[in-house]
Every structure is written in C-alpha cells, then in structure tokens.
Write a protein that holds these residues in place. Structure first.
Motif, PDB file in Angstrom:
ATOM      1  N   MET A 133      -0.397   9.785   9.847  1.00  0.00           N
ATOM      2  CA  MET A 133      -0.580   8.658   8.928  1.00  0.00           C
ATOM      3  C   MET A 133      -2.051   8.267   8.801  1.00  0.00           C
ATOM      4  N   THR A 134      -2.466   8.093   7.589  1.00  0.00           N
ATOM      5  CA  THR A 134      -3.824   7.665   7.228  1.00  0.00           C
ATOM      6  C   THR A 134      -4.898   8.306   8.107  1.00  0.00           C
ATOM      7  N   TYR A 135      -4.954   9.627   8.026  1.00  0.00           N
ATOM      8  CA  TYR A 135      -5.985  10.366   8.755  1.00  0.00           C
ATOM      9  C   TYR A 135      -7.378   9.902   8.336  1.00  0.00           C
ATOM     10  N   ALA A 136      -7.551   9.697   7.045  1.00  0.00           N
ATOM     11  CA  ALA A 136      -8.849   9.231   6.537  1.00  0.00           C
ATOM     12  C   ALA A 136      -8.633   8.085   5.565  1.00  0.00           C
ATOM     13  N   GLN A 137      -9.592   7.192   5.526  1.00  0.00           N
ATOM     14  CA  GLN A 137      -9.618   6.130   4.528  1.00  0.00           C
ATOM     15  C   GLN A 137     -10.924   6.255   3.753  1.00  0.00           C
ATOM     16  N   TYR A 138     -10.827   5.985   2.460  1.00  0.00           N
ATOM     17  CA  TYR A 138     -11.979   6.095   1.565  1.00  0.00           C
ATOM     18  C   TYR A 138     -12.261   4.724   0.972  1.00  0.00           C
ATOM     19  N   HIS A 139     -13.384   4.144   1.342  1.00  0.00           N
ATOM     20  CA  HIS A 139     -13.754   2.795   0.920  1.00  0.00           C
ATOM     21  C   HIS A 139     -14.853   2.894  -0.133  1.00  0.00           C
ATOM     22  N   LEU A 140     -14.567   2.443  -1.343  1.00  0.00           N
ATOM     23  CA  LEU A 140     -15.581   2.404  -2.394  1.00  0.00           C
ATOM     24  C   LEU A 140     -16.125   0.982  -2.457  1.00  0.00           C
ATOM     25  N   ARG A 141     -17.443   0.861  -2.303  1.00  0.00           N
ATOM     26  CA  ARG A 141     -18.081  -0.461  -2.243  1.00  0.00           C
ATOM     27  C   ARG A 141     -19.160  -0.588  -3.304  1.00  0.00           C
ATOM     28  N   ASP A 142     -19.283  -1.802  -3.842  1.00  0.00           N
ATOM     29  CA  ASP A 142     -20.338  -2.055  -4.822  1.00  0.00           C
ATOM     30  C   ASP A 142     -21.654  -2.297  -4.101  1.00  0.00           C
ATOM     31  N   THR A 143     -22.722  -2.561  -4.864  1.00  0.00           N
ATOM     32  CA  THR A 143     -24.059  -2.709  -4.264  1.00  0.00           C
ATOM     33  C   THR A 143     -24.169  -3.923  -3.348  1.00  0.00           C
ATOM     34  N   ALA A 144     -23.258  -4.901  -3.483  1.00  0.00           N
ATOM     35  CA  ALA A 144     -23.252  -6.060  -2.595  1.00  0.00           C
ATOM     36  C   ALA A 144     -22.464  -5.788  -1.315  1.00  0.00           C
ATOM     37  N   GLY A 145     -21.826  -4.596  -1.239  1.00  0.00           N
ATOM     38  CA  GLY A 145     -21.053  -4.239  -0.060  1.00  0.00           C
ATOM     39  C   GLY A 145     -19.587  -4.633  -0.134  1.00  0.00           C
ATOM     40  N   THR A 146     -19.166  -5.159  -1.291  1.00  0.00           N
ATOM     41  CA  THR A 146     -17.772  -5.566  -1.467  1.00  0.00           C
ATOM     42  C   THR A 146     -16.907  -4.347  -1.775  1.00  0.00           C
ATOM     43  N   TYR A 157     -22.154   2.686  -6.733  1.00  0.00           N
ATOM     44  CA  TYR A 157     -21.223   2.424  -5.647  1.00  0.00           C
ATOM     45  C   TYR A 157     -21.531   3.334  -4.468  1.00  0.00           C
ATOM     46  N   THR A 158     -21.040   2.932  -3.315  1.00  0.00           N
ATOM     47  CA  THR A 158     -21.135   3.730  -2.096  1.00  0.00           C
ATOM     48  C   THR A 158     -19.725   4.074  -1.645  1.00  0.00           C
ATOM     49  N   LEU A 159     -19.517   5.342  -1.298  1.00  0.00           N
ATOM     50  CA  LEU A 159     -18.237   5.776  -0.752  1.00  0.00           C
ATOM     51  C   LEU A 159     -18.405   5.926   0.751  1.00  0.00           C
ATOM     52  N   ARG A 160     -17.559   5.213   1.491  1.00  0.00           N
ATOM     53  CA  ARG A 160     -17.560   5.301   2.954  1.00  0.00           C
ATOM     54  C   ARG A 160     -16.264   5.960   3.377  1.00  0.00           C
ATOM     55  N   VAL A 161     -16.359   7.028   4.157  1.00  0.00           N
ATOM     56  CA  VAL A 161     -15.186   7.729   4.662  1.00  0.00           C
ATOM     57  C   VAL A 161     -15.048   7.405   6.142  1.00  0.00           C
ATOM     58  N   SER A 162     -13.867   6.923   6.531  1.00  0.00           N
ATOM     59  CA  SER A 162     -13.621   6.643   7.944  1.00  0.00           C
ATOM     60  C   SER A 162     -12.384   7.382   8.392  1.00  0.00           C
ATOM     61  N   LEU A 163     -12.373   7.806   9.654  1.00  0.00           N
ATOM     62  CA  LEU A 163     -11.254   8.546  10.228  1.00  0.00           C
ATOM     63  C   LEU A 163     -10.490   7.671  11.189  1.00  0.00           C
ATOM     64  N   ASN A 164      -9.186   7.905  11.270  1.00  0.00           N
ATOM     65  CA  ASN A 164      -8.336   7.144  12.184  1.00  0.00           C
ATOM     66  C   ASN A 164      -8.466   7.753  13.573  1.00  0.00           C
TER      67      ASN A 164
END
Length: 171
Positions: free
Chosen positions: A87-100, A164-171
């Motif tokens: 379950m949810t091996y990776a999460q992909y967080h797309l953030r704007d320039t303010a970090g939201t 935007y910034t894409l942040r990839v995180s692993l579980n």
C-alpha cells in the motif's frame, strides 16, 4: 561500544523522474481501478503528469518484503485489481511556489524487485536477487516504476498552469 545494525535505505533517483516526465489526457470510466484507488480525482478525461520513479537501495542491507500474499502484513489485497499490493509505496506531492500542496498522487506497488543494478561495488550482488514471487530490493539495486504504469502520475486536470515542485516520498 556502539553496535551499528545494517539497514536498507530506499531513496528516489531525481534524474529518472525528470527524464521521463510527460503530460497528456486520458479517459477513465467510473469503475476503473484508477478511480476506485483515487489515482485520479474523478472519472472522465483527466490530464496526467506521468513520470518514472527509480527507488535505489543505497543502504548496507537488503529491503526485504517477502511474498505478496495473505498473512504478510506488508501487503493488502485489492478487490479492484484482484492482487496483493504494497500500500502506498510512493506518494507524489505537487506543490506551488509557496510550498502549498496542490495535488497528491499515490503508487501502489505490486512487485518490489531488483530491476536495475544501481551501485557498481563488490558488495552489490551481480545478479538480481528479488522477484515478484519473493519481493525486496537488494543493497545496491533499484526498482523502477515506468511512466506508463497505472497510478504512476499526478492528476493535474484542475491545476492552474505555473511553476511547481514535485516531491516524491517513499513509505
């Protein structure tokens, strides 16, 4: 003295993410597993940012998960795909320039295995050790989820064009 235990260390290769990135429209039916699993925000035509994710094990021990089956707590059964998955091996967080955070994507792993030898060193196995039948990522090896796989994206349909910034995180 202090004893140091060997540990796996799964990370993300950022060059692989950016080298395979693309944008396009795809259609999803209401009961599609990508809709059921919330990989897209809604059925219908969706604009996707696709990319590959390479997860090397740069630690000093293997990351071992075992067989994907009932009784293995690392995996859950998906009625939609009729497979066991991590379950949810990776999460992909797309953030704007303010970090939201403006969008979130998930990758469910069906087969964590040695796909690419990542570190050329004597302590790295010269051949793949882990497969879909007995899952893991060996020390010095990586698993690769290609941009063409299901849920290997972020749904950007409703995102305003911009930086935007894409942040990839692993579980």
């Amino acid at each position: 003295g202090t004893t140091i235990c060997p540990m796996p260390d799964l990370t993300v290769d950022p060059a692989r993410v950016t080298s395979d990135m693309s944008f396009g429209w795809e259609f999803f039916e209401d009961g599609d597993c990508s809709v059921v699993d919330s990989c897209v925000r809604a059925p219908g035509w969706r604009r996707l940012m696709r990319f590959s994710t390479q997860t090397p094990n740069i630690g000093d021990a293997d990351a071992y998960f075992g067989p994907a089956r009932a009784g293995n707590p690392a995996f859950e059964y998906s009625a939609c795909t009729t497979q066991y998955r991590f379950m949810t091996y990776a999460q992909y967080h797309l953030r704007d320039t303010a970090g939201t955070e403006v969008a979130l994507g998930y990758k469910y792993a069906f087969c964590l295995m040695d796909t690419d030898r990542y570190v050329d060193a004597p302590e790295t196995s010269p051949t793949a050790v882990y497969t879909c039948a007995n899952q893991g990522i060996s020390r010095g090896w990586s698993d690769v989820y290609g941009a063409g796989l299901d849920c290997q994206w972020v749904d950007v349909t409703d995102i305003t064009p911009g930086d935007y910034t894409l942040r990839v995180s692993l579980n």
